[in-house]
Design an enzyme around this catalytic site. Structure first.
Site, PDB file in Angstrom:
ATOM      1  N   SER A 189       0.827  -1.218   0.000  1.00 59.18           N
ATOM      2  CA  SER A 189       0.000   0.000   0.000  1.00 59.18           C
ATOM      3  C   SER A 189       0.856   1.262   0.000  1.00 59.18           C
ATOM      4  O   SER A 189       2.024   1.247   0.398  1.00 59.18           O
ATOM      5  CB  SER A 189      -0.889   0.028   1.235  1.00 59.18           C
ATOM      6  OG  SER A 189      -1.688  -1.120   1.274  1.00 59.18           O
TER       7      SER A 189
HETATM    8  N1  SAM Z   1       0.190  -5.215   4.154  1.00 55.33           N
HETATM    9  C1  SAM Z   1       0.862  -5.486   2.920  1.00 55.33           C
HETATM   10  C2  SAM Z   1       2.242  -4.849   2.854  1.00 55.33           C
HETATM   11  O1  SAM Z   1       2.653  -4.169   3.810  1.00 55.33           O
HETATM   12  O2  SAM Z   1       2.912  -5.070   1.842  1.00 55.33           O
HETATM   13  C3  SAM Z   1       0.066  -5.160   1.694  1.00 55.33           C
HETATM   14  C4  SAM Z   1      -1.122  -5.994   1.570  1.00 55.33           C
HETATM   15  S1  SAM Z   1      -1.831  -6.165  -0.036  1.00 55.33           S
HETATM   16  C5  SAM Z   1      -2.665  -4.646  -0.194  1.00 55.33           C
HETATM   17  C6  SAM Z   1      -3.100  -7.361   0.382  1.00 55.33           C
HETATM   18  C7  SAM Z   1      -2.553  -8.724   0.676  1.00 55.33           C
HETATM   19  O3  SAM Z   1      -3.637  -9.525   1.188  1.00 55.33           O
HETATM   20  C8  SAM Z   1      -2.034  -9.466  -0.549  1.00 55.33           C
HETATM   21  O4  SAM Z   1      -0.710  -9.851  -0.340  1.00 55.33           O
HETATM   22  C9  SAM Z   1      -2.967 -10.676  -0.659  1.00 55.33           C
HETATM   23  O5  SAM Z   1      -2.337 -11.826  -1.169  1.00 55.33           O
HETATM   24  C10 SAM Z   1      -3.403 -10.845   0.778  1.00 55.33           C
HETATM   25  N2  SAM Z   1      -4.638 -11.629   0.985  1.00 55.33           N
HETATM   26  C11 SAM Z   1      -5.793 -11.611   0.259  1.00 55.33           C
HETATM   27  N3  SAM Z   1      -6.683 -12.475   0.775  1.00 55.33           N
HETATM   28  C12 SAM Z   1      -6.085 -13.055   1.867  1.00 55.33           C
HETATM   29  C13 SAM Z   1      -6.500 -14.036   2.815  1.00 55.33           C
HETATM   30  N4  SAM Z   1      -7.697 -14.625   2.745  1.00 55.33           N
HETATM   31  N5  SAM Z   1      -5.645 -14.372   3.800  1.00 55.33           N
HETATM   32  C14 SAM Z   1      -4.417 -13.800   3.871  1.00 55.33           C
HETATM   33  N6  SAM Z   1      -3.967 -12.890   2.985  1.00 55.33           N
HETATM   34  C15 SAM Z   1      -4.787 -12.502   2.004  1.00 55.33           C
END
Ligand code: SAM
Length: 225
Positions: free
Chosen positions: A60
């Site tokens: 993000s």
């Molecule tokens: N917090 C992260 C960072 O600092 O880089 C960025 C997060 S990114 C916007 C959203 C993340 O949520 C992705 O890596 C995606 O694979 C993960 N995601 C989506 N659904 C998920 C789930 N059910 N359980 C765990 N992770 C999930």
């Protein structure tokens, strides 16, 4: 140069009132995004934009991480669950507050962060180890849409992907007095950031913090894409 660009971005976020409290400001200042973005994207590390990290996912923009960390009201000793580790950067900014190296270890909290994509969980683990957060952050590879019951309950829960609605298991895993942040809405970028507080009598209070754009939460209680 890289440090100067990071400081410039921080000054902008202070001026705009996005970075407000000394603890959040100090944490973001101490955690440049450059250690968490791919080599080929280094020139974007200090920009206020999301940065692609592979597998259709992005870390993000600093602005939204600052907004979320302010709204979470993090403190030393908090046990935090993050759903969506991605690059590990957001987790590192929170670890700077809940497990500050200036405090005795006995007072440290911990960040548990769940990532559904195996290769990204490995990347986050590597980034976190290399940046020196290995003893303050635990990466779990799995579906976080149902939380991480093994370490529940949590003082804070932050979901960094957009859910169709608030998953009940996450609410159940929040401590009394705890705060959860979760983007809720369409899988394709139109969502609201919801702040949920569990009061000491168990009552849930919800507040809409405004429009946001996150990738979809997948998994059992996520979007069916
Ligand atoms: N917090 C992260 C960072 O600092 O880089 C960025 C997060 S990114 C916007 C959203 C993340 O949520 C992705 O890596 C995606 O694979 C993960 N995601 C989506 N659904 C998920 C789930 N059910 N359980 C765990 N992770 C999930």
């Amino acid at each position: 140069m890289e440090k100067a660009n990071w400081e410039k971005l921080i000054e902008t976020l202070i001026k705009e009132g996005v970075l407000q409290t000394p603890a959040v400001l100090k944490a973001i200042r101490a955690t440049p995004r450059s250690s968490f973005v791919p080599v080929g994207a280094q020139s974007y590390a200090a920009s206020d934009t999301p940065v692609q990290i592979g597998f259709g996912q992005a870390v993000s923009e600093p602005r939204i991480v600052a907004v979320m960390n302010e709204a979470l009201q993090l403190g030393l000793g908090c046990k935090v669950l993050e759903v969506g580790a991605g690059s590990g950067w957001h987790a590192a900014t929170m670890a700077e507050i809940v497990a500050s190296q200036e405090a005795p270890r006995s007072e440290w909290g911990h960040i548990y962060t769940v990532e559904v994509i195996h290769a990204l969980a490995e990347t986050a683990r590597r980034n976190i180890m290399n940046a020196g957060y290995g003893d303050r952050i635990t990466i779990v590879n799995g579906d976080g849409s149902k939380g991480y019951p093994a370490k529940a309950p949590y003082d804070r829960i932050v979901v960094t992907a957009a859910a169709p609605q608030i998953p009940k298991p996450l609410v159940d895993q929040l401590k009394s007095g705890g705060v959860m942040l979760i983007p809720v809405g369409s899988p394709f970028l139109f969502q609201h950031l919801i702040k949920l507080t569990k009061q000491s009598d168990g009552k849930i209070v919800e507040e809409n913090l405004g429009a946001v754009s996150f990738v979809p939460l997948t998994g059992a209680l996520g979007h069916k894409l």
